[in-house]
Motif scaffolding. Structure first.
Motif, short mmCIF file in Angstrom:
data_model
loop_
_atom_site.label_atom_id
_atom_site.label_comp_id
_atom_site.label_asym_id
_atom_site.label_seq_id
_atom_site.Cartn_x
_atom_site.Cartn_y
_atom_site.Cartn_z
N HIS A 198 0.83 -1.21 0.00
CA HIS A 198 0.00 0.00 0.00
C HIS A 198 0.86 1.26 0.00
O HIS A 198 0.49 2.27 -0.57
CB HIS A 198 -0.93 0.01 1.22
CG HIS A 198 -2.09 -0.94 1.07
ND1 HIS A 198 -3.09 -1.05 1.99
CD2 HIS A 198 -2.40 -1.83 0.09
CE1 HIS A 198 -3.97 -1.96 1.59
NE2 HIS A 198 -3.56 -2.45 0.45
N MET A 201 1.55 2.00 -3.50
CA MET A 201 0.38 1.88 -4.37
C MET A 201 0.44 2.82 -5.58
O MET A 201 0.01 2.45 -6.67
CB MET A 201 -0.87 2.20 -3.54
CG MET A 201 -2.16 1.86 -4.21
SD MET A 201 -2.90 0.44 -3.41
CE MET A 201 -4.33 0.18 -4.43
N ASN A 202 0.97 4.03 -5.37
CA ASN A 202 1.01 4.98 -6.48
C ASN A 202 2.18 4.72 -7.43
O ASN A 202 2.37 5.45 -8.40
CB ASN A 202 1.10 6.41 -5.96
CG ASN A 202 -0.21 6.84 -5.31
OD1 ASN A 202 -1.23 6.16 -5.48
ND2 ASN A 202 -0.18 7.93 -4.57
N ARG A 285 -0.80 -4.20 -7.27
CA ARG A 285 -0.39 -3.49 -8.49
C ARG A 285 -1.54 -3.41 -9.49
O ARG A 285 -1.81 -2.35 -10.05
CB ARG A 285 0.79 -4.23 -9.13
CG ARG A 285 1.36 -3.56 -10.34
CD ARG A 285 2.69 -4.18 -10.71
NE ARG A 285 2.60 -5.54 -11.23
CZ ARG A 285 2.25 -5.82 -12.49
NH1 ARG A 285 1.96 -4.85 -13.33
NH2 ARG A 285 2.19 -7.07 -12.89
N SER A 288 -4.08 -0.97 -8.26
CA SER A 288 -3.64 0.43 -8.37
C SER A 288 -3.71 0.88 -9.83
O SER A 288 -3.99 2.03 -10.12
CB SER A 288 -2.23 0.59 -7.82
OG SER A 288 -1.27 0.24 -8.80
N TYR A 292 -5.58 4.18 -11.64
CA TYR A 292 -4.70 5.14 -12.29
C TYR A 292 -5.46 6.17 -13.13
O TYR A 292 -5.22 7.38 -13.00
CB TYR A 292 -3.67 4.37 -13.12
CG TYR A 292 -2.67 5.21 -13.84
CD1 TYR A 292 -1.83 6.06 -13.13
CD2 TYR A 292 -2.55 5.16 -15.22
CE1 TYR A 292 -0.91 6.83 -13.79
CE2 TYR A 292 -1.62 5.91 -15.89
CZ TYR A 292 -0.81 6.76 -15.18
OH TYR A 292 0.11 7.52 -15.84
N ARG A 295 -7.23 8.89 -11.01
CA ARG A 295 -6.39 9.92 -10.41
C ARG A 295 -6.05 11.02 -11.40
O ARG A 295 -5.63 12.09 -11.01
CB ARG A 295 -5.10 9.29 -9.87
CG ARG A 295 -5.36 8.33 -8.71
CD ARG A 295 -4.09 8.03 -7.96
NE ARG A 295 -3.22 7.12 -8.68
CZ ARG A 295 -1.91 7.26 -8.79
NH1 ARG A 295 -1.32 8.30 -8.24
NH2 ARG A 295 -1.20 6.39 -9.45
#
Lengths: 524, 430
Positions: A198, A201-202, A285, A288, A292, A295
């Motif tokens: 986590h 995560m980005n 992964r 996330s 994507y 975001r």
């Protein structure tokens, strides 16, 4: 996922200055109203959905996934909040933490719950709270089931990065897999891996395309080979016997190119992870990756959905299907959603994506329908063109960064009274660089666009080197942007990387000249 | 229509329960500390309420990479009033001016505490974690006890919801066989006779033969009708599951609060004592559904009083502890026989006692009270050096280590730690 937050109603602020509902074409006849009370029933929801769907599809050409509208209670809404809006998710303490804090805020009346949560899946699942009035339900249906839904289906980032058909199945698989691991290896062991994942995560996607992609087929083939031989690859990489001397000398750096997808790199090459741990890294992964696009399209996505609930509900009114009371109630909610407090207001917490997105969408329509001199000068391509087509085109092919760069007009900058502030720590004071005037428009637009650029917003951190033959230390580089340093949590994140890597980890902040400015490491 | 509307309101709630439990478990230590702080600070009345718990935010951060302060930051804000290009001003305190944290949490606002709700039950759970009642609880049957139901075979009578389907049908079948057996046999014979007759007799039949056939057929038909008339299931076939009431033994407890109210006891000391009694009451409540509480206060004389009088009235005079112990002993004998009740004693005092009384106290404690009680705790409150009573009780501690504990408490904030120490689980005791 996307939430429409009930915000504290500020002073009424209507972005497009249109606070009165459009005058109906003919006299309203009460008999035509879909409803006259504010209590909703399932029958009425269906009726509203039918009308909204008709307008959305036939009149405005919104192409959507099928809708699955689920009515839930407020405590179920809090549950949905807690697991990042996912209908199913694996168990983790952090979701419990966010549940507790939502519950606390909600019960203390510090915040309202979202009216709606919508999930990028096919069918597109939208949650409606039972406490909502009928008007609110109609707003939410238009906003989520036709606005967000068509955005999920149409926008290029979502098309490229997510698979709406498969996400629910994948989440189900992930939940089951992680539960099984917990059974076998213990909750604590699994939690350790998840905590560390986590933290990264980005950093689970490749933001930039590879410099010279071979052919797609070739790439796919290589990808497949890589996956087939991953274990062998790892073994080769970490062969314990030293290789012959001359070979060592020729040995290239590993990885050959810097890697920005940290989770992928760890999944594929970490020397210490067991197979189930690799699979968990992979799950985080993959999830996330699913987030994507979200975001990067907050302004557009919310703006698009808000624009459509506004437009569709007005259409309902123009057709005489809803009453004046309905449209007034709707406008009160709408106005508070798109309110933009000034920078010096106590409510200010950055630019409200609903406000900016809605204003820009409305503005594109205006530029097409009713262009001014200025618009012809700034937007020669779209001024006077077909608004619906232009808007659809913008929705499909842009993300926040490029959308702002392309479509932010001087009019919107004036309405928002935007200004550009520079805070340089080498200066004693901070300064105003640009304001909403002829000289400042371009600069403000560029700067705001930059603000929505993920690689500007988030630190650029890449795998730089692994000491393959020595102590296996992993070296990461942080490429500084405008000399901005890393935040206070960095040391903690580095520890998490060490947990995944199994050996020491070093992170260097490197400035524009390639000089290391700060170092973080897990060894003394 | 492409939309599908579902009512999910009746679906399982509390989807977050597991995650919430995980969170509570992970931060057990911090939460316990918060609970223990809360116990020390709270008013007695809301001691056991759930309410909010706050723990330091930094302990539960989920770290991610982000930009820190510093460097060259640029940001666009809305709502310009009268700024023009080139305006310069001092950095605002707190660094709001263009921190690179992007969408820094809007709930942040410099709060260092993470606040959340736990229920009363959870609160008590954390409060008394690792604590146990030192001695086995005596279970006792009594008339007003609760019952549980147990299956006890099959009965002929019962209520419809207890029908045992298999048994009922089996008995119905047996009845049908029993009642119809003779007729069925008869019918079988007649059918065979008819078949034989039909086979042996060539058509056309003469009068005699026709008559015989008709007779046979008639008889078969009437037997069949009578067999069919047998009810498939009859009332006396019904069998019911029998359930009998089993009395559940339940533990009964009585708690004696013994408080010195002589002149030397200040209101402050009494408040501390009250906290101690209350904690004990809450703790016992976890093991016993119903607890009798007996309040005994004493100076030179002891009396049983109401709760109100116990805590709030004040007396003057000397102290004779044995008077209270004697009264306690009498009440036990009279109302709470030791073989039926779990007896707990808690005594609070400033330690003062009339010197000549000590021998009597010792005798009462060793002969009467300690053998009867499950556990007796004594706390001595105040800053002063150990007093008369303390010395006496320290002696007792040696011979009754299982059922007697004592401790010194200086002020309110020490009550909870002392309480925990007194009731620590076996093996954890220091």
């Amino acid at each position: 996922m996307s939430k429409t937050n009930k915000q504290t109603p500020f002073s009424k602020f209507d972005v497009d200055g249109r606070s009165e509902p459009a005058q109906p074409h003919g006299p309203h006849n009460e008999k035509n109203y879909i409803s006259t009370s504010s209590e909703w029933t399932f029958e009425l929801l269906e009726k509203y959905d039918k009308e909204i769907s008709r307008i959305a599809k036939e009149k405005f050409k919104l192409d959507t996934y099928p809708n699955q509208i689920e009515v839930i209670r407020s405590d179920q809404m809090m549950d949905a909040y807690a697991s990042v809006g996912m209908p199913i998710n694996y168990n983790h303490w952090s979701y419990g933490k966010s549940f507790l804090s939502t519950q606390q805020d909600y019960q203390r009346g510090r915040m309202g719950l979202a009216y709606e949560i919508v999930i990028n899946s096919s069918p597109c699942i939208a949650y409606l709270m039972e406490e909502n009035t009928l008007t609110m339900q109609a707003l939410v249906i238009a906003h989520a089931c036709y606005g967000h839904n068509s955005f999920f289906k149409g926008n290029y980032l979502f098309r490229e990065w997510t698979d709406a058909e498969a996400i629910i199945d994948y989440l189900l698989f992930a939940k089951g897999y992680i539960a099984k691991c917990e059974e076998r290896y213990g909750v604590e062991e699994v939690e350790k891996i998840l905590d560390s994942c986590h933290a990264l995560m980005n950093y689970g996607v490749d933001r930039y395309k590879r410099p010279t992609p071979i052919s797609v087929v070739e790439e796919q083939k290589r990808q497949k080979e890589r996956e087939e031989y991953i274990q062998k690859h790892i073994n080769d990489l970490w062969r314990t016997l030293p290789e012959e001397k001359d070979k060592v000398a020729k040995k290239k750096r590993f990885p050959e190119d810097p890697q920005e997808n940290l989770l992928y790199f760890i999944e594929k090459t970490s020397p210490k992870l067991e197979n189930w741990q690799r699979e968990i890294v992979r799950i985080v992964r993959k999830i996330s990756q699913y987030f994507y696009p979200q975001r990067q399209t907050q302004v557009m996505n919310e703006g698009w959905a808000t624009f459509w609930h506004y437009t569709i509900l007005h259409e309902l009114y123009d057709e005489g299907l809803v009453s004046e009371g309905f449209i007034m109630e709707f406008l009160v909610s709408h106005t508070s959603v798109v309110a933009q407090p000034d920078f010096d207001s106590p409510y200010y917490s950055g630019i409200n994506p609903y406000a900016l997105g809605f204003a820009m969408m409305q503005d594109i329509r205006r530029i097409c329908e009713d262009p001014t001199e200025e618009d012809y000068e700034w937007f020669p391509d779209i001024a006077g063109s077909d608004w619906l087509e232009t808007l659809h085109n913008a929705m499909r092919n842009y993300r926040d960064e490029s959308f702002v760069l392309q479509f932010l007009s001087p009019k919107v900058m004036r309405d928002f009274k935007l200004f550009h502030l520079n805070d340089d720590d080498s200066q004693e004071t901070i300064g105003v660089e640009a304001i909403h005037n002829e000289q400042g428009y371009k600069q403000i637009r560029d700067q705001l666009s930059q603000q929505y650029n993920l690689s500007y917003r988030e630190p650029d951190i890449q795998v730089f080197d692994v000491d393959i033959l020595g102590n296996r230390t992993l070296t990461l580089n942080h490429y500084m942007n405008n000399r901005r340093p890393l935040g206070p949590a960095t040391t903690e994140v580095v520890k998490h990387i060490r947990q995944l890597w199994g050996y020491d980890v070093k992170l260097n902040s490197v400035d524009e000249n390639g000089e290391t400015v700060t170092s973080y490491s897990t060894y003394a | 229509m492409s939309s599908y509307i579902v009512d999910r309101r009746l679906n399982s709630k509390n989807k977050s329960t597991v995650n919430r439990q995980r969170f509570l478990k992970r931060y057990r230590k911090q939460i316990r500390k918060a609970v223990s702080d809360a116990v020390n600070e709270r008013k007695l009345e809301d001691m056991e309420n759930g309410d909010s718990i706050s723990i330091p935010k930094k302990d539960l951060s989920e770290p991610v990479f982000s930009h820190g302060k510093g460097g060259n930051q640029n940001i666009v804000h809305p709502g310009n009033k009268d700024f023009v290009v080139g305006d310069r001003f001092k950095r605002p305190e707190g660094g709001e001016g263009g921190s690179g944290e992007g969408e820094a949490s809007d709930s942040g606002e410099g709060e260092d505490e993470f606040v959340f709700q736990i229920s009363q039950e959870e609160f008590l759970e954390f409060m008394f974690e690792d604590l146990a009642l030192p001695n086995m609880i005596k279970l006792q049957l009594s008339t007003d006890d609760s019952f549980s139901y147990k299956r006890a075979g099959i009965s002929e009578v019962g209520s419809p919801n207890q029908v045992n389907v298999v048994r009922s049908l089996r008995s119905a079948q047996a009845r049908r066989i029993a009642l119809g057996g003779k007729k069925r046999r008869k019918r079988r014979e007649l059918r065979e006779e008819l078949a034989e007759f039909l086979e042996a007799t060539p058509k056309p039949y003469d009068e005699e033969q026709k008559k015989k056939k008709l007779l046979l057929e008639d008889e078969i038909a009437s037997l069949t009708a009578r067999l069919d008339a047998l009810p498939y299931i009859d009332e006396f076939d019904l069998k019911f599951n029998l359930r009998v009431k089993i009395p559940q033994p339940s533990p009964k407890a009585v708690m004696f609060c013994v408080l010195d109210v002589s002149g030397s006891m200040t209101q402050e000391i009494k408040d501390t004592a009250k906290r101690f009694f209350y904690l004990l009451y809450l703790f016992l409540h976890r093991s016993y559904e119903k607890i009798d509480v007996v309040f005994i206060r004493h100076h030179t004389k002891a009396e049983e009083v109401s709760e109100e009088d116990f805590f709030y009235s004040r007396e003057t005079g000397g102290t004779v502890v044995s008077s209270a112990l004697e009264l306690m002993n009498e009440i036990i004998k009279e109302r709470y026989p030791a073989d039926q009740w779990n007896i707990y004693g808690a005594q609070a005092s400033d330690g003062d006692n009339w010197q000549n009384d000590t021998a009597k106290c010792h005798e009462l404690m060793t002969q009467q009270i300690l053998p009867a009680v499950q556990y007796f705790t004594y706390i001595e409150i105040g800053e002063q050096d150990p007093q008369e009573l303390w010395r006496l009780y320290t002696d007792l501690k040696e011979s009754f280590s299982d059922s007697f504990a004592l401790s010194k408490v200086r002020n309110n904030s020490e009550i909870f730690p002392v309480f925990r120490e007194l009731f620590k689980k076996e093996g954890l005791r220091t």
